[in-house]
Design an enzyme around this catalytic site. Structure first.
Site, PDB file in Angstrom:
ATOM      1  N   ASP A  99       0.787  -1.235   0.000  1.00 48.27           N
ATOM      2  CA  ASP A  99       0.000   0.000   0.000  1.00 48.27           C
ATOM      3  C   ASP A  99       0.819   1.284   0.000  1.00 48.27           C
ATOM      4  OD1 ASP A  99       1.089  -0.002   2.516  1.00 48.27           O
ATOM      5  OD2 ASP A  99      -0.751  -0.651   3.517  1.00 48.27           O
ATOM      6  N   GLU A 121       0.313  -9.110  -1.164  1.00 54.06           N
ATOM      7  CA  GLU A 121      -0.343  -8.564   0.045  1.00 54.06           C
ATOM      8  C   GLU A 121      -1.587  -7.745  -0.346  1.00 54.06           C
ATOM      9  OE1 GLU A 121       0.923  -5.450   3.165  1.00 54.06           O
ATOM     10  OE2 GLU A 121       1.927  -7.248   3.882  1.00 54.06           O
ATOM     11  N   GLU A 135      -2.432   5.044   2.878  1.00 50.06           N
ATOM     12  CA  GLU A 135      -2.274   3.632   2.502  1.00 50.06           C
ATOM     13  C   GLU A 135      -3.595   2.943   2.148  1.00 50.06           C
ATOM     14  OE1 GLU A 135      -0.771   5.050   5.107  1.00 50.06           O
ATOM     15  OE2 GLU A 135       1.371   4.822   4.714  1.00 50.06           O
ATOM     16  N   HIS A 209       5.945   5.436  13.081  1.00 47.38           N
ATOM     17  CA  HIS A 209       6.276   6.264  11.916  1.00 47.38           C
ATOM     18  C   HIS A 209       5.077   6.713  11.107  1.00 47.38           C
ATOM     19  CE1 HIS A 209       5.296   3.403   8.725  1.00 47.38           C
ATOM     20  NE2 HIS A 209       5.673   2.468   9.562  1.00 47.38           N
ATOM     21  N   ARG A 211       2.006   8.362   9.200  1.00 48.04           N
ATOM     22  CA  ARG A 211       1.639   9.762   8.908  1.00 48.04           C
ATOM     23  C   ARG A 211       0.521  10.267   9.821  1.00 48.04           C
ATOM     24  NH1 ARG A 211       3.989   9.640   4.032  1.00 48.04           N
ATOM     25  NH2 ARG A 211       4.307  11.634   3.012  1.00 48.04           N
ATOM     26  N   HIS A 242      12.654   6.012  12.898  1.00 54.95           N
ATOM     27  CA  HIS A 242      12.442   6.141  11.450  1.00 54.95           C
ATOM     28  C   HIS A 242      13.069   7.456  10.968  1.00 54.95           C
ATOM     29  CE1 HIS A 242      10.246   6.481   7.652  1.00 54.95           C
ATOM     30  NE2 HIS A 242       9.800   5.245   7.812  1.00 54.95           N
TER      31      HIS A 242
HETATM   32  C1  UD1 Z   1       6.502   5.209   3.688  1.00 51.27           C
HETATM   33  C2  UD1 Z   1       5.133   4.734   3.198  1.00 51.27           C
HETATM   34  C3  UD1 Z   1       4.382   4.025   4.320  1.00 51.27           C
HETATM   35  C4  UD1 Z   1       5.235   2.923   4.917  1.00 51.27           C
HETATM   36  C5  UD1 Z   1       6.583   3.481   5.338  1.00 51.27           C
HETATM   37  C6  UD1 Z   1       7.464   2.373   5.825  1.00 51.27           C
HETATM   38  C7  UD1 Z   1       3.911   6.069   1.545  1.00 51.27           C
HETATM   39  C8  UD1 Z   1       3.068   7.255   1.308  1.00 51.27           C
HETATM   40  N1  UD1 Z   1       4.337   5.884   2.790  1.00 51.27           N
HETATM   41  O1  UD1 Z   1       6.283   6.219   4.659  1.00 51.27           O
HETATM   42  O2  UD1 Z   1       3.198   3.466   3.802  1.00 51.27           O
HETATM   43  O3  UD1 Z   1       4.563   2.397   6.034  1.00 51.27           O
HETATM   44  O4  UD1 Z   1       7.217   4.116   4.222  1.00 51.27           O
HETATM   45  O5  UD1 Z   1       8.575   2.842   6.543  1.00 51.27           O
HETATM   46  O6  UD1 Z   1       4.199   5.347   0.618  1.00 51.27           O
HETATM   47  N2  UD1 Z   1      13.780   9.090   4.782  1.00 51.27           N
HETATM   48  C9  UD1 Z   1      15.163   9.064   4.702  1.00 51.27           C
HETATM   49  N3  UD1 Z   1      15.762   7.866   4.395  1.00 51.27           N
HETATM   50  C10 UD1 Z   1      15.088   6.710   4.201  1.00 51.27           C
HETATM   51  C11 UD1 Z   1      13.689   6.751   4.318  1.00 51.27           C
HETATM   52  C12 UD1 Z   1      13.039   7.942   4.582  1.00 51.27           C
HETATM   53  O7  UD1 Z   1      15.813  10.073   4.876  1.00 51.27           O
HETATM   54  O8  UD1 Z   1      15.707   5.686   3.945  1.00 51.27           O
HETATM   55  C13 UD1 Z   1      13.102  10.385   5.079  1.00 51.27           C
HETATM   56  C14 UD1 Z   1      13.156  11.368   3.887  1.00 51.27           C
HETATM   57  O9  UD1 Z   1      13.263  12.668   4.369  1.00 51.27           O
HETATM   58  C15 UD1 Z   1      11.806  11.154   3.222  1.00 51.27           C
HETATM   59  C16 UD1 Z   1      10.924  10.945   4.449  1.00 51.27           C
HETATM   60  O10 UD1 Z   1      11.721  10.148   5.341  1.00 51.27           O
HETATM   61  O11 UD1 Z   1      11.405  12.241   2.431  1.00 51.27           O
HETATM   62  C17 UD1 Z   1       9.586  10.312   4.211  1.00 51.27           C
HETATM   63  O12 UD1 Z   1       9.675   9.112   3.456  1.00 51.27           O
HETATM   64  P1  UD1 Z   1       8.330   8.569   2.723  1.00 51.27           P
HETATM   65  O13 UD1 Z   1       8.649   7.293   2.035  1.00 51.27           O
HETATM   66  O14 UD1 Z   1       7.690   9.638   1.916  1.00 51.27           O
HETATM   67  O15 UD1 Z   1       7.345   8.317   3.934  1.00 51.27           O
HETATM   68  P2  UD1 Z   1       7.398   7.258   5.097  1.00 51.27           P
HETATM   69  O16 UD1 Z   1       6.846   7.950   6.291  1.00 51.27           O
HETATM   70  O17 UD1 Z   1       8.723   6.640   5.161  1.00 51.27           O
HETATM   71  N1  UDP Z   2      12.287  -3.050  10.636  1.00 51.31           N
HETATM   72  C1  UDP Z   2      13.677  -3.097  10.478  1.00 51.31           C
HETATM   73  N2  UDP Z   2      14.450  -2.220  11.192  1.00 51.31           N
HETATM   74  C2  UDP Z   2      13.905  -1.319  12.058  1.00 51.31           C
HETATM   75  C3  UDP Z   2      12.489  -1.268  12.209  1.00 51.31           C
HETATM   76  C4  UDP Z   2      11.713  -2.149  11.463  1.00 51.31           C
HETATM   77  O1  UDP Z   2      14.195  -3.905   9.713  1.00 51.31           O
HETATM   78  O2  UDP Z   2      14.658  -0.549  12.673  1.00 51.31           O
HETATM   79  C5  UDP Z   2      11.450  -3.966   9.823  1.00 51.31           C
HETATM   80  C6  UDP Z   2      10.364  -4.725  10.543  1.00 51.31           C
HETATM   81  O3  UDP Z   2      10.845  -5.941  11.067  1.00 51.31           O
HETATM   82  C7  UDP Z   2       9.323  -4.926   9.451  1.00 51.31           C
HETATM   83  C8  UDP Z   2       9.484  -3.701   8.578  1.00 51.31           C
HETATM   84  O4  UDP Z   2      10.768  -3.159   8.884  1.00 51.31           O
HETATM   85  O5  UDP Z   2       9.611  -6.064   8.652  1.00 51.31           O
HETATM   86  C9  UDP Z   2       8.410  -2.718   8.889  1.00 51.31           C
HETATM   87  O6  UDP Z   2       8.706  -1.487   8.299  1.00 51.31           O
HETATM   88  P1  UDP Z   2       7.969  -0.159   8.725  1.00 51.31           P
HETATM   89  O7  UDP Z   2       7.522  -0.259  10.132  1.00 51.31           O
HETATM   90  O8  UDP Z   2       8.870   0.955   8.329  1.00 51.31           O
HETATM   91  O9  UDP Z   2       6.732  -0.099   7.713  1.00 51.31           O
HETATM   92  P2  UDP Z   2       5.246  -0.716   7.732  1.00 51.31           P
HETATM   93  O10 UDP Z   2       5.340  -2.182   7.906  1.00 51.31           O
HETATM   94  O11 UDP Z   2       4.491  -0.021   8.819  1.00 51.31           O
HETATM   95  O12 UDP Z   2       4.721  -0.303   6.394  1.00 51.31           O
END
Ligand code: UD1
Ligand code: UDP
Length: 376
Positions: A99, A121, A135, A209, A211, A242
């Protein structure tokens, strides 16, 4: 006969963890499949950690992540760039996961190119378009444009049927997250000494983490943690924070430098799995963690008011506690004090899969496409 050209697209940490076993399955059967991997890199560092662990070298890396990116940019870039990838590699099928905005936009892009899409999924729902945001709509959208629906559980199959998805293309496969977890726990040992945990204390593992938890809810969660640590001298908290700035800022402001609270970088998947196994209680708003922890026999308090993963809640190993500070403190305290309650919630159950989901998905794709390709 020609090989089945499978283009697997993902962009964030959880998608990578859940698609990695499937990519490995295609690679293992390279007499049947030509596996092509495209990462959007919606996440950069957190994605690369997973690629390294599973030794996946993407054929295409769209490298789209920007600091504090927004939904419009991710959607537009993925939609456009996947068009070019599809034109170049001409897949028979495109696979997306779950999602995220990468998945939704990649599915739409492939649909516009008239390439069949498989949704791994599929069928998770809260039936509330704002929880989780965005999502819920991303997955409804992906399900609508996909042809093949790989649903993890009976509930997700039922949700797809309710959404008028043709039953002939719904397959119950289990969730590939269990494939990833079992493989990782079996094949890796991790050294957690860098965190500096005290073995005499009970560990509470926290991740948050989402939104919809930005702002007041995440601040409430942090204040609940402060109160719990103050009240219970025998606990310590680990929070791999995160990288989203909306998470980093309040968490470091409220919890930074506090005794028995360890704020650490996002962990690689292997050490994180080990930490989940060692933890006494897990507090999380993560989807993946809700699926993994029950199979490790860990009680989970979910920092959300709804979940698209009701199975473990029904079994009683996962409880929704929301983001009210007092409720989080009360429910965690109950688990710390009440042995019977703790025991009840720490039964090991596995409603999400048996570790064979990727094999099933690959087998289904093989059956669907072998005949078609042989006829051409
Ligand atoms: C995204 C997904 C969410 C998922 C989550 C898992 C969308 C809209 N959101 O949310 O569904 O649950 O990932 O973790 O698709 N950033 C870094 N380095 C990284 C990752 C993120 O710096 O490796 C920072 C950046 O500033 C980036 C921000 O986090 O712009 C947000 O990342 P984004 O993927 O837009 O949203 P998540 O909250 O990570
Ligand atoms: N995870 C990881 N390192 C971390 C935190 C989570 O590898 O520091 C793994 C966790 O075991 C799971 C996945 O990341 O498999 C979940 O990711 P996240 O919580 O970012 O996203 P969501 O599942 O909510 O979309």
């Amino acid at each position: 006969m020609s090989k089945i050209r499978v283009l697997t697209v993902f962009g964030t940490r959880p998608e990578a963890i859940k698609m990695a076993p499937l990519v490995k399955e295609f690679e293992k059967h390279n007499d049947i499949f030509k596996s092509i991997v495209c990462v959007s890199a919606q996440h950069r560092q957190m994605l690369d950690q997973v690629l390294k662990l599973f030794d996946i070298k993407p054929d295409f890396d769209l490298n789209i992540m920007k600091p504090n990116q927004d939904l419009w940019t991710i959607t537009a870039e993925v939609l456009m760039l996947i068009k070019d990838v599809i034109e170049e590699c001409k897949p028979d099928i495109v696979l997306v996961h779950g999602d995220t905005t990468t998945s939704m936009a990649a599915a739409l892009s492939a649909f516009y190119a008239r390439v069949p899409v498989g949704h791994v999924e599929a069928g998770l729902r809260t039936f509330d378009k704002y929880y989780p945001f965005p999502e819920e709509i991303n997955r409804v959208f992906a399900d609508a444009v996909c042809t093949y629906h790989f649903a993890p559980t009976d509930t997700s199959v039922e949700n797809l049927i309710k959404s008028a998805i043709p039953q002939t293309h719904i397959y119950k496969t289990g969730n590939t997250v269990i494939d990833a977890l079992l493989h990782t726990v079996e094949n890796n040992s991790a050294d957690l000494s860098y965190i500096g945990l005290n073995p005499a204390l009970k560990t509470i593992l926290l991740t948050s983490h989402r939104r919809e938890n930005f702002g007041e809810p995440i601040r409430n969660i942090c204040h609940a943690i402060l109160e719990l640590v103050e009240k219970n001298k025998d606990i310590q908290v680990v929070y791999p924070v995160h990288l989203n700035p909306n998470v980093q800022q309040p968490v470091h402001e409220i919890l930074g430098g506090k005794e028995r609270i360890h704020l650490i970088e996002p962990m690689e998947y292997a050490p994180f799995s080990t930490l989940m196994k060692q933890a006494h209680i897990i507090l999380t708003d993560s989807g993946g963690v809700q699926e993994e922890a029950p199979s490790l026999g860990k009680p989970v308090l979910v920092l959300r008011s709804t979940t698209e993963r009701p199975e473990a809640v029904e079994y009683g190993t996962v409880k929704l506690v929301g983001t009210d500070k007092n409720r989080i403190v009360e429910e965690t305290q109950k688990l710390l004090d009440d042995e019977a309650e703790y025991k009840k919630m720490s039964e090991s159950i596995n409603p999400y899969g048996d570790g064979l989901a990727s094999k099933r998905i690959a087998e289904i794709i093989k059956k669907e496409f072998e005949t078609k390709l042989n006829q051409e």
